[in-house]
Structures are given as structure tokens and as C-alpha cells.
Design an enzyme around this catalytic site. Structure first.
Site, short mmCIF file in Angstrom:
data_model
loop_
_atom_site.label_atom_id
_atom_site.label_comp_id
_atom_site.label_asym_id
_atom_site.label_seq_id
_atom_site.Cartn_x
_atom_site.Cartn_y
_atom_site.Cartn_z
N LYS A 89 56.90 -46.06 38.09
CA LYS A 89 57.57 -46.57 39.30
C LYS A 89 58.76 -47.48 39.01
O LYS A 89 59.70 -47.53 39.79
CB LYS A 89 56.54 -47.30 40.18
CG LYS A 89 55.58 -46.32 40.84
CD LYS A 89 55.12 -46.79 42.18
CE LYS A 89 54.53 -45.67 43.00
NZ LYS A 89 53.23 -45.19 42.45
N GLU A 111 58.09 -50.56 51.23
CA GLU A 111 56.77 -50.25 51.77
C GLU A 111 55.84 -50.06 50.57
O GLU A 111 56.31 -49.71 49.49
CB GLU A 111 56.81 -48.97 52.61
CG GLU A 111 56.66 -47.65 51.81
CD GLU A 111 57.79 -47.36 50.83
OE1 GLU A 111 58.89 -47.92 51.01
OE2 GLU A 111 57.59 -46.57 49.88
N SER A 377 51.40 -40.42 34.36
CA SER A 377 52.25 -41.29 35.19
C SER A 377 51.87 -42.77 35.13
O SER A 377 52.73 -43.63 35.33
CB SER A 377 52.23 -40.81 36.64
OG SER A 377 50.90 -40.76 37.13
C1 PLP Z 1 52.49 -44.12 42.89
C2 PLP Z 1 51.91 -43.35 41.79
C3 PLP Z 1 51.86 -41.94 41.82
C4 PLP Z 1 52.27 -41.13 43.01
O1 PLP Z 1 53.62 -41.18 43.35
P1 PLP Z 1 54.64 -40.01 43.05
O2 PLP Z 1 55.85 -40.40 43.81
O3 PLP Z 1 54.05 -38.73 43.52
O4 PLP Z 1 54.88 -40.00 41.59
C5 PLP Z 1 51.36 -41.27 40.71
N1 PLP Z 1 50.90 -41.94 39.63
C6 PLP Z 1 50.93 -43.30 39.57
C7 PLP Z 1 50.41 -43.97 38.34
C8 PLP Z 1 51.43 -44.05 40.63
O5 PLP Z 1 51.45 -45.38 40.56
#
Ligand code: PLP
Length: 393
Positions: A89, A111, A377
Site C-alpha cells: 500500500k 478512506e 502483498s
Molecule cells: C489492502 C490489501 C489488499 C487488497 O487491496 P488491493 O487493492 O486489491 O491490492 C491485499 N493485500 C494486502 C496485504 C492489503 O493490505
């Protein structure tokens, strides 16, 4: 590029800027200036420097040997979990805070649902000394107490939203209302590839650093910058957009997005937007969304708070419709199993969101020579309580 947004902000039939007249000033300014700003040498220099020294990039591309052996193929993990604040993020919020500075904005709003984007926004506001207001559904404020505390310590004001279901969709509505009322001095940092043009394209560009690095790292480690396939979880779609970005026009690379099935796509407790949704307009973008027969948004559900968004970015709706990417869904059960498997095979505890991409490995036919890249992610630190509740460690 074939999958680029067009002049009007559309990916095929999806996207655009379905905004009320009162939002026109903000969106128009952004639309006319974002490319010129983010492509300027001065912006690039500062962005690259912060990616390196503050976020900690490049994130490693790690060959997961024992997991590969388990599945009889080659599996690489793109370690976005190792970034500062524990996920992808920050790539986006760093980009947007630099943009906001160059637009002369003094006040930042955002948000947040699970609180991850709120923390990433509060972080860059501290970095730049800007006022930060985060809108968060009142229910989420209760459910995500640790992140609320972090945002406050970082100096942000957290505003609980009591309308609607008191979750992410309602927080987004409230942030948009704030922006309409403060068009001069405020920038709205949207947390994913959603919302009106140019947000989806802008956020995808900031996150595209993921696939840019992947190409170089794959080339060094495998001799080719092209893997067989890339897997990423999809909430709004920003980490997937970043992982797919530089491969979109290389159709030999299979792209797989994994949505949250929740308790199952045939139950009412799901967040698999593409599988159960239909076209409509949400948060000023025409996309696929979960709605009832009157066109009212239905409440999504997933064990992972970061994936329960009732829409999806317009790029992904287009990749789905055009067949360029394939979309699967993983249930809570499958995700918990996949999280433990990674933890005990590799010593890496994944975020619940990222474990959706891992769970998809069970559903694919992979050859021994295939090169599979999973975009990891985020880190599982924030999810320990859920893991503990489920497994009773
Ligand atoms: C917020 C988040 C997501 C989902 O958001 P995307 O915009 O779809 O990437 C996925 N993995 C993690 C670790 C997150 O914090």
C-alpha cells in the site's frame, strides 16, 4: 498499450468519471495534471529515492524451494510483505503524497476499511508534515482497533462513519463528500485502483514498480523476464494491477486474479465481485459490483478485511471481460490452509489477503518447468488474532 486507459478514462466499457458536478473541479485538475507531474524528472527522482530508502525497495523475489517441491513446479514470491508498514500500500501513498505536494495541497483525506490504507496514508502525511483525516466505518473502527491506534499515533484524525452499514463503502462516500466541500486545499488519496478516472490509472502506475522489478529479478534468476503465470489477490485490485502492469501486453504470460469467496460464492457471504456481480456504477466508476435487483450495493464478506469491497477496479473488470486475465475465488477455509502451508514450508506468515493467491495454487495445473510468481502483498502480523482464533495455537 492495448490495455491502457483511454483519453476519457475507460478500459473497454469500464471506468470513466461518473462524478457529481460538485466534484468536477477536483477531478478535472487531477486529470489534466497527473501525467505531466508523475512523468517529470523531479518527481521520478524523489519517488525512486523514497521507494529505495523509505519503503525499502526493491522487494526481493524469493524462490520458495520447499513450496515448489510440494507443488512440483517453480514458485517465486514477490515479497511486498517486506515493505515499510507491511504491504504494497505504501507504493501508492508515497506517489500520491508527492503528487499532492506538487498540486499545492495542504490537507489529505483518505478512506479505510481494515485500516491498512489509513495507516499507509497517515505514514506519508507524517513524512511530509501534512494534515491527515481518515474516514472509517464505525463498525471497522471497533473491529480494527490496533490500526486506529497506529493512525492516531502517526498524528491522523480518524473520523468514524455511522451511515449505511458503517463499513468501507460508507467511509468512501464520506471521504468523497469531504472532497466536494474542500476542493481547494485537499487531496483525496484513494487506496486502490478504484474510483473516478484518473485514480485507477494513477494508482496502477504507482504500483507498477512491482512488475518493473519482477522483470529484472526474473531475468537474473531464471534467464527470462517472462514467467508462465502471475497470481495476485484482488480486493479493489491495486497489488494485482501492479504485478500485472508490465506484462499486460505479453499475452504468453498468464495473469490470474484471486477474489475472496468468503464462505462460498453460492452463499450470501462472499466478496467475489466478478463471479457474483454485474455491471453498474460505484464510487464514480462503471465497473462490476455486487448489487441486488434494485441496484443497491450488497454487503460483501471475507475473513480478510482488506478484500471485502463490493466493487473491483475497472481495469480488472476489463481484463475479466476480455479474457486477458483469469479470475478465481478462494474460500476462507482454503485461505487459512494455504497460510499455514506457506508458514510451515517457508517460515513466512502471509497476510490473509495474500493467502488467497496462495490458495489458488491448489486449483491450477502446473508443469514442472513452469515459473509461477505469487505477489505476496502483505505480512500476516496484522492477522495473528484471526490465525490464533482459528487454529488455537
Ligand atoms: C489492502 C490489501 C489488499 C487488497 O487491496 P488491493 O487493492 O486489491 O491490492 C491485499 N493485500 C494486502 C496485504 C492489503 O493490505
Amino acid at each position: 498499450m492495448k490495455y491502457d486507459v483511454n483519453e476519457k478514462g475507460y478500459y473497454g466499457e469500464f471506468g470513466g468519471a461518473w462524478i457529481p458536478e460538485m466534484m468536477y473541479t477536483n477531478i478535472n485538475e487531477l486529470r489534466h495534471r497527473y501525467l505531466e507531474i508523475i512523468e517529470s524528472p523531479d518527481f521520478k527522482k524523489e519517488f525512486d529515492q523514497l521507494m529505495k530508502d523509505y519503503v525499502g525497495r526493491p522487494s526481493p523475489l524469493y524462490f520458495a524451494g520447499r513450496l515448489s517441491e510440494h507443488y512440483g513446479t517453480n514458485i517465486y514470491l514477490k515479497r511486498e510483505d517486506l515493505n515499510h508498514t507491511g504491504s504494497h500500500k505504501l507504493n501508492n501513498t508515497v506517489g500520491q503524497i508527492l503528487l499532492a505536494g506538487r498540486l499545492g495541497k495542504k490537507r489529505i483525506i483518505a478512506e479505510t476499511g481494515a485500516g491498512q490504507h489509513g495507516v499507509a496514508t497517515a505514514t506519508v502525511c507524517a513524512l511530509k508534515g501534512l494534515k491527515c483525516i481518515v474516514y472509517m466505518g464505525a463498525l471497522d473502527v471497533q473491529r480494527q482497533a490496533p490500526n486506529v491506534k497506529k493512525m492516531k499515533m502517526l498524528g491522523a484524525e480518524v473520523v468514524p462513519v455511522h451511515s449505511g452499514n458503517k463499513t468501507l463503502k460508507d467511509a468512501t462516500n464520506e471521504a468523497m463528500r469531504d472532497w466536494i466541500n474542500n476542493p481547494e486545499d485537499t487531496h483525496y488519496i484513494i487506496g486502490s485502483v478504484v474510483g473516478p478516472h484518473p485514480f485507477p490509472d494513477m494508482v496502477a502506475r504507482f504500483q507498477s514498480v512491482i512488475s518493473l522489478e519482477m522483470k529484472k529479478q526474473l531475468s537474473e534468476q531464471t534467464g527470462s523476464e517472462f514467467p508462465s503465470r502471475i497470481l495476485a489477490c484482488v480486493g479493489g485490485g491495486s497489488n494485482a494491477a501492479g504485478a500485472f502492469y508490465h506484462y499486460l501486453d505479453h499475452e504468453q504470460v498468464e495473469l490470474i486474479g484471486v477474489e475472496a469467496a468468503g464462505k462460498g460464492v453460492d452463499t450470501n457471504e462472499t466478496a467475489a465481485t466478478l463471479l457474483v456481480g454485474s455491471p453498474g456504477v460505484l464510487h464514480a466508476s462503471r465497473t462490476m459490483l455486487m448489487q441486488n435487483k434494485d441496484g443497491q450495493i450488497t454487503e460483501p464478506y471475507s475473513i480478510s478485511a482488506g478484500l471485502d469491497y463490493p466493487g473491483i477496479g475497472p481495469l480488472h473488470a476489463h481484463l475479466f471481460k476480455s479474457g486477458r486475465a483469469k479470475f478465481l475465488a478462494a474460500t476462507d477455509e482454503e485461505v487459512l490452509k494455504a497460510a499455514v502451508l506457506l508458514t510451515q514450508k517457508e517460515g513466512i506468515i502471509p497476510a490473509l489477503e495474500s493467502a488467497h493467491a496462495l490458495a489458488a495454487l491448489e486449483k491450477l495445473e502446473m508443469k514442472p518447468d513452469d515459473v509461477n510468481v505469487i505477489n505476496l502483498s502483505g505480512s500476516g502480523n496484522k492477522d495473528m488474532e484471526t490465525y490464533l482464533n482459528y487454529f488455537g495455537y
